[in-house]
Write a protein that holds these residues in place. Structure first.
Motif, PDB file in Angstrom:
ATOM      1  N   ASN A  32       0.873  -1.169   0.000  1.00  0.00           N
ATOM      2  CA  ASN A  32       0.000   0.000   0.000  1.00  0.00           C
ATOM      3  C   ASN A  32       0.917   1.227   0.000  1.00  0.00           C
ATOM      4  O   ASN A  32       1.923   1.252   0.723  1.00  0.00           O
ATOM      5  N   TYR A  34       1.189   5.659   0.076  1.00  0.00           N
ATOM      6  CA  TYR A  34       0.488   6.846   0.575  1.00  0.00           C
ATOM      7  C   TYR A  34       1.309   8.106   0.289  1.00  0.00           C
ATOM      8  O   TYR A  34       2.539   8.093   0.369  1.00  0.00           O
ATOM      9  N   TYR A  36       1.451  12.049   1.817  1.00  0.00           N
ATOM     10  CA  TYR A  36       1.010  12.978   2.853  1.00  0.00           C
ATOM     11  C   TYR A  36       1.655  14.339   2.597  1.00  0.00           C
ATOM     12  O   TYR A  36       2.734  14.439   2.018  1.00  0.00           O
ATOM     13  N   LEU A  44       0.404  15.565   9.729  1.00  0.00           N
ATOM     14  CA  LEU A  44       0.377  15.140   8.339  1.00  0.00           C
ATOM     15  C   LEU A  44      -1.061  15.028   7.838  1.00  0.00           C
ATOM     16  O   LEU A  44      -1.937  14.555   8.553  1.00  0.00           O
ATOM     17  N   LEU A  46      -3.291  13.278   4.876  1.00  0.00           N
ATOM     18  CA  LEU A  46      -3.290  12.267   3.829  1.00  0.00           C
ATOM     19  C   LEU A  46      -3.856  12.863   2.544  1.00  0.00           C
ATOM     20  O   LEU A  46      -4.947  13.430   2.536  1.00  0.00           O
ATOM     21  N   TYR A  49      -3.879   7.593  -1.590  1.00  0.00           N
ATOM     22  CA  TYR A  49      -3.381   6.275  -1.239  1.00  0.00           C
ATOM     23  C   TYR A  49      -3.706   5.310  -2.368  1.00  0.00           C
ATOM     24  O   TYR A  49      -4.628   5.544  -3.170  1.00  0.00           O
ATOM     25  N   LEU A  90       5.523  13.728   2.132  1.00  0.00           N
ATOM     26  CA  LEU A  90       6.037  12.439   2.599  1.00  0.00           C
ATOM     27  C   LEU A  90       5.306  11.304   1.909  1.00  0.00           C
ATOM     28  O   LEU A  90       4.082  11.300   1.807  1.00  0.00           O
ATOM     29  N   LYS A  94       3.030   0.485   3.303  1.00  0.00           N
ATOM     30  CA  LYS A  94       2.625  -0.488   4.306  1.00  0.00           C
ATOM     31  C   LYS A  94       2.689  -1.854   3.647  1.00  0.00           C
ATOM     32  O   LYS A  94       2.200  -2.021   2.536  1.00  0.00           O
ATOM     33  N   LEU A  97      -2.054  -6.292   4.426  1.00  0.00           N
ATOM     34  CA  LEU A  97      -3.374  -5.976   4.945  1.00  0.00           C
ATOM     35  C   LEU A  97      -3.452  -6.103   6.463  1.00  0.00           C
ATOM     36  O   LEU A  97      -4.283  -5.476   7.096  1.00  0.00           O
ATOM     37  N   TYR A 100       0.142  -3.060  11.033  1.00  0.00           N
ATOM     38  CA  TYR A 100      -0.239  -1.750  11.535  1.00  0.00           C
ATOM     39  C   TYR A 100       0.679  -0.637  11.076  1.00  0.00           C
ATOM     40  O   TYR A 100       0.267   0.493  10.958  1.00  0.00           O
ATOM     41  N   GLU A 101       1.949  -0.935  10.822  1.00  0.00           N
ATOM     42  CA  GLU A 101       2.941   0.124  10.693  1.00  0.00           C
ATOM     43  C   GLU A 101       3.107   0.596   9.269  1.00  0.00           C
ATOM     44  O   GLU A 101       3.257  -0.209   8.351  1.00  0.00           O
ATOM     45  N   GLN A 102       3.128   1.927   9.105  1.00  0.00           N
ATOM     46  CA  GLN A 102       3.518   2.549   7.845  1.00  0.00           C
ATOM     47  C   GLN A 102       4.955   3.034   7.992  1.00  0.00           C
ATOM     48  O   GLN A 102       5.343   3.541   9.040  1.00  0.00           O
ATOM     49  N   PHE A 104       7.800   5.594   6.545  1.00  0.00           N
ATOM     50  CA  PHE A 104       7.839   6.860   5.828  1.00  0.00           C
ATOM     51  C   PHE A 104       9.191   7.072   5.138  1.00  0.00           C
ATOM     52  O   PHE A 104      10.240   6.678   5.651  1.00  0.00           O
ATOM     53  N   GLY A 105       9.124   7.734   3.985  1.00  0.00           N
ATOM     54  CA  GLY A 105      10.331   8.132   3.291  1.00  0.00           C
ATOM     55  C   GLY A 105      10.927   9.384   3.886  1.00  0.00           C
ATOM     56  O   GLY A 105      10.377   9.954   4.844  1.00  0.00           O
ATOM     57  N   PRO A 106      12.044   9.862   3.314  1.00  0.00           N
ATOM     58  CA  PRO A 106      12.744  11.030   3.868  1.00  0.00           C
ATOM     59  C   PRO A 106      12.066  12.351   3.552  1.00  0.00           C
ATOM     60  O   PRO A 106      12.411  13.369   4.152  1.00  0.00           O
TER      61      PRO A 106
ATOM     62  N   GLN B  33      -2.107   5.330  17.202  1.00  0.00           N
ATOM     63  CA  GLN B  33      -0.662   5.214  17.095  1.00  0.00           C
ATOM     64  C   GLN B  33       0.001   6.521  17.542  1.00  0.00           C
ATOM     65  O   GLN B  33      -0.550   7.599  17.339  1.00  0.00           O
ATOM     66  N   TYR B  35       3.672   8.605  17.044  1.00  0.00           N
ATOM     67  CA  TYR B  35       4.869   8.727  16.238  1.00  0.00           C
ATOM     68  C   TYR B  35       5.754   9.841  16.811  1.00  0.00           C
ATOM     69  O   TYR B  35       5.270  10.787  17.432  1.00  0.00           O
ATOM     70  N   GLY B  40      13.049  17.475   9.320  1.00  0.00           N
ATOM     71  CA  GLY B  40      13.518  17.063   8.008  1.00  0.00           C
ATOM     72  C   GLY B  40      13.430  15.577   7.738  1.00  0.00           C
ATOM     73  O   GLY B  40      13.956  15.096   6.734  1.00  0.00           O
ATOM     74  N   GLU B  41      12.752  14.839   8.623  1.00  0.00           N
ATOM     75  CA  GLU B  41      12.631  13.395   8.443  1.00  0.00           C
ATOM     76  C   GLU B  41      11.174  12.972   8.523  1.00  0.00           C
ATOM     77  O   GLU B  41      10.309  13.731   8.958  1.00  0.00           O
ATOM     78  N   GLY B  42      10.920  11.738   8.122  1.00  0.00           N
ATOM     79  CA  GLY B  42       9.578  11.201   8.251  1.00  0.00           C
ATOM     80  C   GLY B  42       9.317  10.720   9.669  1.00  0.00           C
ATOM     81  O   GLY B  42      10.246  10.440  10.420  1.00  0.00           O
ATOM     82  N   PRO B  43       8.049  10.606  10.065  1.00  0.00           N
ATOM     83  CA  PRO B  43       7.715  10.102  11.399  1.00  0.00           C
ATOM     84  C   PRO B  43       8.111   8.644  11.559  1.00  0.00           C
ATOM     85  O   PRO B  43       8.123   7.881  10.595  1.00  0.00           O
ATOM     86  N   LEU B  45       7.194   5.243  13.942  1.00  0.00           N
ATOM     87  CA  LEU B  45       6.196   4.695  14.852  1.00  0.00           C
ATOM     88  C   LEU B  45       6.808   4.335  16.202  1.00  0.00           C
ATOM     89  O   LEU B  45       7.853   3.691  16.277  1.00  0.00           O
ATOM     90  N   LEU B  92      -5.622   5.035  13.212  1.00  0.00           N
ATOM     91  CA  LEU B  92      -5.375   4.095  12.124  1.00  0.00           C
ATOM     92  C   LEU B  92      -6.671   3.381  11.790  1.00  0.00           C
ATOM     93  O   LEU B  92      -7.259   2.712  12.646  1.00  0.00           O
ATOM     94  N   SER B  96      -8.786  -2.341   5.029  1.00  0.00           N
ATOM     95  CA  SER B  96      -7.613  -2.826   4.313  1.00  0.00           C
ATOM     96  C   SER B  96      -6.720  -1.702   3.799  1.00  0.00           C
ATOM     97  O   SER B  96      -5.577  -1.939   3.452  1.00  0.00           O
ATOM     98  N   PHE B 102      -3.866  12.139  11.328  1.00  0.00           N
ATOM     99  CA  PHE B 102      -2.944  12.647  12.335  1.00  0.00           C
ATOM    100  C   PHE B 102      -3.502  13.851  13.071  1.00  0.00           C
ATOM    101  O   PHE B 102      -4.259  14.663  12.516  1.00  0.00           O
TER     102      PHE B 102
END
Lengths: 113, 112
Positions: A32, A34, A36, A44, A46, A49, A90, A94, A97, A100-102, A104-106, B33, B35, B40-43, B45, B92, B96, B102
């Motif tokens: 999956n 996304y 943001y 963030l 959304l 997706y 961002l 994921k 299905l 829980y955790e996504q 994230f990129g830089p 959740q 975070y 400058g970075e992504g979150p 978890l 969250l 699916s 957030f």
């Protein structure tokens, strides 16, 4: 192991110019994906997706669009940027299905002038 | 539309002090959740909580989920400069698609 890449890292664009931000994920299949956007010091939002190639869902109506031409590639685009498009973009993925955790990129810092 | 409120917006403390940040929702969380995001970075978890009344500990961090599943708190004991960051709570979705909504975040600064 899985990694997520975004480019460019920073971008300064004039109002009315086009935009293309790219996100790729390595080491996994059928994730999956996304997009943001984050305003300075804020949470963030959304934007889009995708659960598969060519499948895009939009959360917020705006002048941005997204595409997923390949399984692990996610692109954010605009035909004409607005000042309000400035922000930190961002990409996240994921693995399945039942997780829980996504991850994230830089991020890409976009400034529209 | 669900509204997530985090408080305080900003918190500055000295190293060694304790702190608590809060997250409240206008409706019941699907799953909650927390975070942490550095500039400058992504979150990244920290924890996922699902059950009302649940308490989870992660080293010096303690997460509590309210019995009614509409509020949560994050408590840090003996804060360190490395705890500095933007703390975000998120709802969250359990479908699916796994969408996250957030809150606006609490900016925490821990000075030596």
């Amino acid at each position: 192991s899985q990694t997520i890449h975004q480019w460019p890292a920073t971008l300064v664009q004039p109002v009315g110019s086009p935009l293309s931000l790219e996100c790729t994920v390595e080491g996994t299949s059928n994730p999956n994906l996304y997009w943001y956007r984050q305003a300075a010091g804020r949470g963030l939002q959304l934007l889009f997706y995708s659960v598969g190639i060519g499948q895009i869902s939009s959360e917020v109506p705006q002048n941005l669009s997204a595409s997923r031409p390949q399984d692990r590639q996610f692109i954010l685009s605009s035909k004409k940027l607005l000042l309000s498009d400035s922000g930190f973009y961002l990409c996240a993925w994921k693995p399945g299905l039942q997780t829980y955790e996504q991850y994230f990129g830089p991020g890409t810092r976009l400034t529209v002038t | 539309t669900q509204l997530l409120e985090q408080s305080p917006q900003f918190l500055s403390i000295q190293e060694g002090e304790n702190l608590t940040v809060y997250c409240n929702s206008s409706s019941v969380f699907s799953s909650l959740q927390w975070y942490r995001q550095e500039p400058g970075e992504g979150p990244v978890l920290l924890v996922t909580v699902v059950t009302g009344g649940e308490v989870k500990k992660l080293k010096r961090l303690t997460f509590q989920f309210g019995d009614a599943r509409k509020d949560s708190s994050l408590h840090i004991t003996a804060a360190q400069p490395g705890d500095t960051g933007l703390y975000l709570c998120a709802d969250l979705s359990t479908d699916s698609w796994g969408k996250l909504q957030f809150g606006a975040g609490t900016q925490v600064v821990v000075t030596p």
